[in-house]
Design a protein around this motif. Structure first.
Motif, PDB file in Angstrom:
ATOM      1  N   ARG A  65       2.383   0.646  11.124  1.00 60.10           N
ATOM      2  CA  ARG A  65       1.802   1.645  11.935  1.00 60.10           C
ATOM      3  C   ARG A  65       0.697   2.357  11.049  1.00 60.10           C
ATOM      4  NH1 ARG A  65       6.364   5.144  13.220  1.00 60.10           N
ATOM      5  NH2 ARG A  65       5.625   6.996  12.147  1.00 60.10           N
ATOM      6  N   MET A  66       1.119   2.602   9.772  1.00 63.18           N
ATOM      7  CA  MET A  66       0.361   3.510   8.796  1.00 63.18           C
ATOM      8  C   MET A  66      -1.111   2.992   8.927  1.00 63.18           C
ATOM      9  SD  MET A  66       0.882   4.445   5.037  1.00 63.18           S
ATOM     10  CE  MET A  66       0.727   3.048   4.179  1.00 63.18           C
ATOM     11  N   LEU A  67      -1.247   1.579   8.858  1.00 65.62           N
ATOM     12  CA  LEU A  67      -2.496   1.115   8.654  1.00 65.62           C
ATOM     13  C   LEU A  67      -3.161   0.422  10.116  1.00 65.62           C
ATOM     14  CD1 LEU A  67      -1.313  -1.128   5.789  1.00 65.62           C
ATOM     15  CD2 LEU A  67      -2.294   0.801   5.623  1.00 65.62           C
ATOM     16  N   ALA A  68      -2.536   0.934  11.260  1.00 64.82           N
ATOM     17  CA  ALA A  68      -3.018   0.477  12.476  1.00 64.82           C
ATOM     18  C   ALA A  68      -4.295   0.310  12.492  1.00 64.82           C
ATOM     19  CB  ALA A  68      -2.082   0.947  13.546  1.00 64.82           C
ATOM     20  N   ASP A  69      -5.087   1.580  12.126  1.00 68.67           N
ATOM     21  CA  ASP A  69      -6.421   1.901  12.634  1.00 68.67           C
ATOM     22  C   ASP A  69      -7.617   1.227  11.344  1.00 68.67           C
ATOM     23  OD1 ASP A  69      -5.692   2.609  14.949  1.00 68.67           O
ATOM     24  OD2 ASP A  69      -5.909   4.891  14.412  1.00 68.67           O
ATOM     25  N   LEU A  70      -6.882   0.566  10.528  1.00 70.09           N
ATOM     26  CA  LEU A  70      -7.591   0.041   9.294  1.00 70.09           C
ATOM     27  C   LEU A  70      -7.948  -1.363   9.416  1.00 70.09           C
ATOM     28  CD1 LEU A  70      -5.984   2.038   6.445  1.00 70.09           C
ATOM     29  CD2 LEU A  70      -8.017   2.654   7.937  1.00 70.09           C
TER      30      LEU A  70
ATOM     31  N   LEU B 263       0.866  -1.270   0.027  1.00 69.42           N
ATOM     32  CA  LEU B 263       0.086  -0.109  -0.081  1.00 69.42           C
ATOM     33  C   LEU B 263       0.820   1.140  -0.194  1.00 69.42           C
ATOM     34  CD1 LEU B 263      -3.205  -0.465   2.104  1.00 69.42           C
ATOM     35  CD2 LEU B 263      -2.991   0.541  -0.219  1.00 69.42           C
ATOM     36  N   GLY B 264       2.038   1.110   0.748  1.00 69.20           N
ATOM     37  CA  GLY B 264       3.179   2.396   0.677  1.00 69.20           C
ATOM     38  C   GLY B 264       3.598   2.638  -0.759  1.00 69.20           C
TER      39      GLY B 264
ATOM     40  N   SER C  65      -2.238   8.133  11.957  1.00 68.84           N
ATOM     41  CA  SER C  65      -1.303   7.256  12.502  1.00 68.84           C
ATOM     42  C   SER C  65       0.060   7.572  12.168  1.00 68.84           C
ATOM     43  CB  SER C  65      -1.747   5.702  11.716  1.00 68.84           C
ATOM     44  OG  SER C  65      -2.922   5.139  12.229  1.00 68.84           O
ATOM     45  N   LEU C  66       0.616   7.817  11.106  1.00 66.71           N
ATOM     46  CA  LEU C  66       1.938   8.114  10.830  1.00 66.71           C
ATOM     47  C   LEU C  66       2.319   9.111  11.661  1.00 66.71           C
ATOM     48  CD1 LEU C  66       1.882   7.634   6.685  1.00 66.71           C
ATOM     49  CD2 LEU C  66       3.231   6.201   8.265  1.00 66.71           C
ATOM     50  N   ARG C  67       1.609  10.131  12.042  1.00 64.31           N
ATOM     51  CA  ARG C  67       1.989  11.479  12.741  1.00 64.31           C
ATOM     52  C   ARG C  67       2.486  10.993  14.287  1.00 64.31           C
ATOM     53  NH1 ARG C  67       2.431  14.690   8.756  1.00 64.31           N
ATOM     54  NH2 ARG C  67       0.555  15.656   7.664  1.00 64.31           N
TER      55      ARG C  67
ATOM     56  N   ILE D 230     -10.164   6.827   5.137  1.00 63.36           N
ATOM     57  CA  ILE D 230      -8.695   6.015   4.861  1.00 63.36           C
ATOM     58  C   ILE D 230      -7.526   7.100   5.006  1.00 63.36           C
ATOM     59  CG2 ILE D 230      -7.430   4.293   3.669  1.00 63.36           C
ATOM     60  CD1 ILE D 230     -10.097   3.022   2.960  1.00 63.36           C
TER      61      ILE D 230
ATOM     62  N   ALA E  53       3.958  12.378   4.377  1.00 62.61           N
ATOM     63  CA  ALA E  53       3.818  11.862   5.807  1.00 62.61           C
ATOM     64  C   ALA E  53       4.720  10.416   5.916  1.00 62.61           C
ATOM     65  CB  ALA E  53       2.522  11.670   6.372  1.00 62.61           C
ATOM     66  N   LEU E  54       4.506   9.561   5.005  1.00 63.51           N
ATOM     67  CA  LEU E  54       4.803   8.271   4.687  1.00 63.51           C
ATOM     68  C   LEU E  54       6.352   8.315   4.373  1.00 63.51           C
ATOM     69  CD1 LEU E  54       4.765   5.234   4.335  1.00 63.51           C
ATOM     70  CD2 LEU E  54       3.983   5.634   2.051  1.00 63.51           C
TER      71      LEU E  54
ATOM     72  N   ALA F 207       8.192   9.653   7.357  1.00 62.53           N
ATOM     73  CA  ALA F 207       8.514   8.569   8.333  1.00 62.53           C
ATOM     74  C   ALA F 207       9.507   7.291   7.991  1.00 62.53           C
ATOM     75  CB  ALA F 207       6.991   7.683   8.578  1.00 62.53           C
TER      76      ALA F 207
ATOM     77  N   GLN G 231      -8.398  -1.888   3.981  1.00 57.50           N
ATOM     78  CA  GLN G 231      -7.083  -1.948   3.411  1.00 57.50           C
ATOM     79  C   GLN G 231      -7.144  -2.533   1.851  1.00 57.50           C
ATOM     80  OE1 GLN G 231      -4.009  -3.900   5.628  1.00 57.50           O
ATOM     81  NE2 GLN G 231      -4.779  -3.129   7.576  1.00 57.50           N
TER      82      GLN G 231
ATOM     83  N   SER H 242      -7.072   8.789   8.170  1.00 57.97           N
ATOM     84  CA  SER H 242      -6.453   7.731   9.103  1.00 57.97           C
ATOM     85  C   SER H 242      -4.982   7.108   9.166  1.00 57.97           C
ATOM     86  CB  SER H 242      -7.315   6.401   8.993  1.00 57.97           C
ATOM     87  OG  SER H 242      -6.694   5.200   9.934  1.00 57.97           O
ATOM     88  N   MET H 243      -4.546   7.040   7.785  1.00 54.31           N
ATOM     89  CA  MET H 243      -3.126   7.060   7.474  1.00 54.31           C
ATOM     90  C   MET H 243      -2.193   8.034   8.110  1.00 54.31           C
ATOM     91  SD  MET H 243      -2.950   5.172   3.906  1.00 54.31           S
ATOM     92  CE  MET H 243      -3.782   3.453   3.486  1.00 54.31           C
ATOM     93  N   ILE H 244      -2.608   9.349   7.846  1.00 54.66           N
ATOM     94  CA  ILE H 244      -1.857  10.440   8.062  1.00 54.66           C
ATOM     95  C   ILE H 244      -1.737  10.503   9.503  1.00 54.66           C
ATOM     96  CG2 ILE H 244      -2.036  12.905   8.114  1.00 54.66           C
ATOM     97  CD1 ILE H 244      -3.492  12.711   5.357  1.00 54.66           C
TER      98      ILE H 244
ATOM     99  N   LEU I 205       0.610   4.181  -2.601  1.00 55.56           N
ATOM    100  CA  LEU I 205       0.370   5.544  -2.537  1.00 55.56           C
ATOM    101  C   LEU I 205       1.604   6.616  -2.855  1.00 55.56           C
ATOM    102  CD1 LEU I 205      -1.070   7.354  -0.394  1.00 55.56           C
ATOM    103  CD2 LEU I 205       0.323   6.762   1.344  1.00 55.56           C
TER     104      LEU I 205
ATOM    105  N   VAL J 260       6.938   0.585   9.769  1.00 53.00           N
ATOM    106  CA  VAL J 260       6.177   2.151   9.276  1.00 53.00           C
ATOM    107  C   VAL J 260       4.732   1.789   8.632  1.00 53.00           C
ATOM    108  CG1 VAL J 260       6.485   4.030   7.907  1.00 53.00           C
ATOM    109  CG2 VAL J 260       8.065   3.435   9.281  1.00 53.00           C
ATOM    110  N   GLU J 261       4.852   0.927   7.805  1.00 49.90           N
ATOM    111  CA  GLU J 261       3.515   0.529   7.115  1.00 49.90           C
ATOM    112  C   GLU J 261       2.643  -0.129   8.141  1.00 49.90           C
ATOM    113  OE1 GLU J 261       2.899  -1.827   2.931  1.00 49.90           O
ATOM    114  OE2 GLU J 261       4.416  -0.417   3.068  1.00 49.90           O
TER     115      GLU J 261
END
Lengths: 145, 145
Positions: free
Chosen positions: B119-124, A12-13, A142-144, A135, B22-23, B26, B129, A138-140, A16, B116-117
């Motif tokens: 973390r980015m997807l943690a809340d999804l 997904l990264g 979580s990354l911050r 989505i 942001a990605l 990170a 996804q 949410s990604m933003i 993106l 990192v990835e």
DNA sequence: AACGCTATGTCAGAATACTGACATGAGTCA
DNA sequence: TGACTCATGTCAGTATTCTGACATAGCGTT
């Protein structure tokens, strides 16, 4: 790629980055005839939405350093698209504003950019667009964190 | 921003850029201790997935020009992370391959990037996804059209 | 075979963005 | 009040990436 269409385990990264890169390229393409680049446009758009933003705030909003934004603002000032007071009304912060000329240039650029965005979302339903919004936010977040 | 949390009419395009930025930030953060940057990592990762890619193919995969990728490859070659034949087996294309050293460095970097990835997807959720995957691919396809 | 067309690797120069550093002003806290 | 911290605008130098250009190799068409 040596073999396209096989997109083996794309993360997904990566996707993106790919989407962002494609969007940027498409924007540069439509902005070039107008004598603008993406950062250029982002700066004017930010000023239209929030008049009086400072150099540092514009830099953060356009994802560049404040030094980079500073040279851009100097150029925009020279061309007469924005104005900044000679002295700071308070502190060191110089609030920037669009001139009528800047506003006119922005209008054309906005139309061009909007058309790109429309194309990008052409095959997506309303609810898919809403999902994308949620989505990405949410990604933003979580990354911050 | 002067007033955060108000995110007035942010477009999906802006959100895409914001997430990508942001990605990248990170990733740079976790790769720096390993003496790598994102392009660096992308190059090695591509070579691991598809050994023998050429300079131009790597450039496209990492979203830089082939000139930029060339200087990176020269550096990687000097450090002993990749190898290229002195002469092209066919045409002008120089197939690049990871060395054992390069593979070891990549493993550490991969772990860092994966975290990192995650973390980015943690809340999804899983289905979110999957939606993100579909939506991003649709955007890319439409933009390239 | 000969001609275009495209893609590749590479060199050189230009443009762009960044890091580092400085002085200054606002806000906080003792 | 004074010390401290943080953010801002700006200057200078460095680093990175890009654009332009060239010679060459593969491929298809004539």
């Amino acid at each position: 790629m040596s073999q396209d269409g096989v997109d083996l385990e794309k993360s997904l990264g990566y996707l993106l980055k790919e989407a962002s890169s494609a969007l940027r390229a498409a924007m540069e393409e439509v902005l070039r005839p107008l004598g603008m680049n993406v950062t250029h446009y982002a700066c004017l758009e930010l000023l239209a939405q929030r008049p009086g933003l400072s150099n540092s705030e514009l830099a953060r909003g356009a994802f560049v350093t404040r030094q980079t934004m500073n040279v851009l603002l100097q150029a925009l000032e020279r061309e007469g698209d924005v104005t900044r007071p000679a002295e700071a009304p308070v502190g060191k912060v110089l609030p920037t504003r669009l001139t009528p000329r800047g506003r006119r240039r922005l209008e054309k650029a906005s139309a061009a950019v909007r058309s790109v965005e429309v194309r990008m979302l052409a095959d997506l339903t309303e609810s898919e667009q809403a999902s994308a919004f949620r989505i990405l936010q949410s990604m933003i977040r979580s990354l911050r964190a």
